[in-house]
Design a protein around this motif. Structure first.
Motif, mmCIF file in Angstrom:
data_model
loop_
_atom_site.group_PDB
_atom_site.id
_atom_site.type_symbol
_atom_site.label_atom_id
_atom_site.label_comp_id
_atom_site.label_asym_id
_atom_site.label_seq_id
_atom_site.Cartn_x
_atom_site.Cartn_y
_atom_site.Cartn_z
ATOM 1 N N LEU A 1 56.497 -61.975 -87.534
ATOM 2 C CA LEU A 1 56.990 -62.385 -86.216
ATOM 3 C C LEU A 1 57.602 -61.203 -85.468
ATOM 4 O O LEU A 1 57.367 -61.023 -84.262
ATOM 5 C CB LEU A 1 58.027 -63.494 -86.394
ATOM 6 N N THR A 2 58.392 -60.400 -86.169
ATOM 7 C CA THR A 2 59.027 -59.241 -85.534
ATOM 8 C C THR A 2 57.987 -58.229 -85.075
ATOM 9 O O THR A 2 58.073 -57.679 -83.965
ATOM 10 C CB THR A 2 60.005 -58.567 -86.521
ATOM 11 N N THR A 3 56.991 -57.979 -85.918
ATOM 12 C CA THR A 3 55.927 -57.035 -85.555
ATOM 13 C C THR A 3 55.149 -57.523 -84.341
ATOM 14 O O THR A 3 54.870 -56.753 -83.417
ATOM 15 C CB THR A 3 54.967 -56.844 -86.740
ATOM 16 N N ALA A 4 54.814 -58.813 -84.333
ATOM 17 C CA ALA A 4 54.074 -59.378 -83.198
ATOM 18 C C ALA A 4 54.900 -59.327 -81.921
ATOM 19 O O ALA A 4 54.377 -59.025 -80.836
ATOM 20 C CB ALA A 4 53.666 -60.818 -83.519
ATOM 21 N N ALA A 5 56.201 -59.619 -82.042
ATOM 22 C CA ALA A 5 57.072 -59.596 -80.869
ATOM 23 C C ALA A 5 57.162 -58.184 -80.282
ATOM 24 O O ALA A 5 57.162 -57.999 -79.060
ATOM 25 C CB ALA A 5 58.469 -60.114 -81.241
ATOM 26 N N TYR A 6 57.227 -57.175 -81.156
ATOM 27 C CA TYR A 6 57.232 -55.785 -80.674
ATOM 28 C C TYR A 6 55.930 -55.479 -79.935
ATOM 29 O O TYR A 6 55.938 -54.867 -78.867
ATOM 30 C CB TYR A 6 57.407 -54.824 -81.844
ATOM 31 N N GLY A 7 54.818 -55.887 -80.531
ATOM 32 C CA GLY A 7 53.532 -55.588 -79.927
ATOM 33 C C GLY A 7 53.328 -56.277 -78.585
ATOM 34 O O GLY A 7 52.722 -55.714 -77.672
ATOM 35 N N LEU A 8 53.851 -57.505 -78.457
ATOM 36 C CA LEU A 8 53.690 -58.278 -77.222
ATOM 37 C C LEU A 8 54.847 -58.084 -76.248
ATOM 38 O O LEU A 8 54.879 -58.705 -75.187
ATOM 39 C CB LEU A 8 53.563 -59.767 -77.569
ATOM 40 N N LYS A 9 55.834 -57.243 -76.622
ATOM 41 C CA LYS A 9 57.035 -56.989 -75.812
ATOM 42 C C LYS A 9 57.810 -58.273 -75.546
ATOM 43 O O LYS A 9 58.265 -58.538 -74.433
ATOM 44 C CB LYS A 9 56.673 -56.291 -74.504
ATOM 45 N N LEU A 10 57.948 -59.067 -76.602
ATOM 46 C CA LEU A 10 58.758 -60.277 -76.534
ATOM 47 C C LEU A 10 60.117 -59.984 -77.153
ATOM 48 O O LEU A 10 60.428 -58.842 -77.484
ATOM 49 C CB LEU A 10 58.049 -61.413 -77.277
ATOM 50 N N SER A 11 60.934 -61.020 -77.319
ATOM 51 C CA SER A 11 62.235 -60.860 -77.951
ATOM 52 C C SER A 11 62.138 -61.307 -79.408
ATOM 53 O O SER A 11 62.106 -62.506 -79.688
ATOM 54 C CB SER A 11 63.300 -61.697 -77.224
ATOM 55 N N PRO A 12 62.085 -60.372 -80.362
ATOM 56 C CA PRO A 12 62.004 -60.770 -81.776
ATOM 57 C C PRO A 12 63.245 -61.532 -82.227
ATOM 58 O O PRO A 12 63.162 -62.370 -83.122
ATOM 59 C CB PRO A 12 61.863 -59.434 -82.514
ATOM 60 N N LEU A 13 64.392 -61.250 -81.621
ATOM 61 C CA LEU A 13 65.628 -61.923 -82.007
ATOM 62 C C LEU A 13 65.589 -63.400 -81.625
ATOM 63 O O LEU A 13 65.928 -64.282 -82.424
ATOM 64 C CB LEU A 13 66.833 -61.235 -81.354
ATOM 65 N N LEU A 14 65.145 -63.684 -80.404
ATOM 66 C CA LEU A 14 65.037 -65.077 -79.959
ATOM 67 C C LEU A 14 63.950 -65.805 -80.733
ATOM 68 O O LEU A 14 64.111 -66.978 -81.110
ATOM 69 C CB LEU A 14 64.738 -65.113 -78.452
ATOM 70 N N ALA A 15 62.828 -65.132 -80.989
ATOM 71 C CA ALA A 15 61.733 -65.748 -81.739
ATOM 72 C C ALA A 15 62.162 -66.094 -83.165
ATOM 73 O O ALA A 15 61.835 -67.168 -83.681
ATOM 74 C CB ALA A 15 60.522 -64.813 -81.762
#
Length: 396
Positions: A234-248
């Protein structure tokens, strides 16, 4: 002048050496004076940063990502302890979390006007001040084996505070984008899209992973490994998509809890790997502070901490009877929410990495506040939970 071969050796072993020292010091101080381990981790990181140990630099590639993974694991576990049904049975707790977060934002934003800061920086400081640090609160609660009415309330309010802080900061990013570019679509994409997609990705994973675990009939240690790998994914995907890994990660934990796949108490903190990442997280967070900024921001930091704490304590005491606890436990709950540094710093760093220019100056402006919060916040949480008589630590 240090010879080149010795300098190279120091650079190579700097991080492992500091982490090992932090662990030993934390164990010794905890046994001798019951000092929270996370405070010792922070102290070692601050000292190493002060003496400018060769090789101990937060600019090494991969360290920000590793720190985010460490905090994402904590946020997943925090979300996993959130019982949404409790909010339905006691709506006052949910309302308290929202009102207290908004009141903290307003009070801190007003207080920052005393120090002639730009509006963008004031908004960021007010937004991150809404949050309570899940890493600090959860680690102290686990260390004390704390459980009970006040402890559960602290964890639930911490989750609400974090969610509100992320939402507020994304709105600030959207406001800044709109004011600088005039592009409403770009501003909405940078705030509403990020929040909505982060929650959606976390929720999808929160439904998919429990289904896969039931399909394979996975139990015990395997559940912990799968959840840890899922958080990494999830954290890796969030970085790649420029999302918030913390919220996810927080959303992932909440949804997974609702899907009824349980972690045992022995698997909290994700075992030895979680302990190691926790040591790294707090040492790394401390190393991000620049000591030259501390003296000039120390007074402002102390003032903002006092105002932030006063608002949280007042809100919890005022709503204590309505939400089903005594004023004394309301006071202790408000005090236990004091830590904020780990979550706040990584949230600012995440925003900076995604191109939000004002975030670059905010960490320097908050250096004094972060220093005091990192060192004293976990101690306040520890003493508050002890005073609530919900700790279950026994001498070995």
């Amino acid at each position: 002048m240090i010879p080149s071969d010795i300098a190279f050796l120091l650079q190579a072993i700097a991080w492992p050496l500091v982490l090992l020292l932090a662990w030993f010091l934390a164990e010794w101080l905890n046994e001798r004076w019951q000092l929270p381990r996370v405070t010792s981790y922070v102290a070692v990181g601050l000292l190493a940063s002060l003496i400018n140990l060769p090789g101990l630099t937060p600019d090494i590639a991969g360290l920000p990502f590793l720190a985010t993974v460490a905090l994402s694991l904590v946020l997943f576990e925090l979300g996993y302890r959130i019982n949404l049904r409790w909010f339905r049975h006691n709506f006052w707790v949910l309302l308290l979390g929202v009102v207290e977060s908004l009141a903290t934002f307003g009070a801190v934003y007003w207080a920052t006007s005393w120090f002639a800061l730009p509006t963008d920086q004031r908004l960021i400081i007010a937004a991150v001040s809404m949050a309570a640090s899940p890493a600090g609160v959860l680690r102290v609660a686990h260390e004390l084996r704390s459980s009970g009415q006040a402890t559960e309330r602290v964890l639930h309010l911490c989750a609400i505070n974090c969610l509100m802080a992320v939402l507020a900061l994304k709105l600030v990013v959207g406001y800044w984008t709109l004011s600088t570019s005039g592009d409403f679509a770009l501003a909405a994409f940078g705030s509403i899209h990020v929040v909505g997609t982060s929650i959606a990705v976390g929720a999808v994973l929160g439904m998919a992973i429990p289904w896969l675990l039931r399909l394979r009939n996975t139990h015990g240690h395997g559940v912990t490994v799968v959840f840890a790998l899922a958080v990494l994914l999830l954290t890796t995907a969030a970085y790649g998509l420029k999302l918030s890994p913390l919220l996810a990660a927080l959303t992932f934990g909440i949804v997974a809890r609702e899907r009824r796949v349980h972690l045992t108490s022995a698997q909290r903190d994700f075992g030895t790997a979680g302990d190691l990442l926790s040591v790294f997280l707090f040492v790394y967070i401390a190393s991000l502070l620049t000591w030259t900024d501390v003296p000039t921001t120390l007074f402002m930091g102390l003032a903002l901490i006092l105002i932030r704490t006063a608002v949280k304590v007042f809100c919890n005491v005022a709503a204590a009877r309505l939400s089903g606890i005594s004023e004394r436990k309301g006071l202790l709950t408000g005090l236990a929410l004091t830590p904020m540094s780990a979550f706040a710093i990584l949230l600012i760093e995440e925003t900076r990495l995604y191109g939000f220019e004002p975030a670059v100056q905010v960490l320097a402006a908050m250096a004094g506040m972060m220093l005091l919060q990192e060192l004293l916040g976990p101690i306040v949480t520890q003493r508050a939970l002890m005073a609530a008589r919900e700790t279950h630590v026994t001498k070995e």
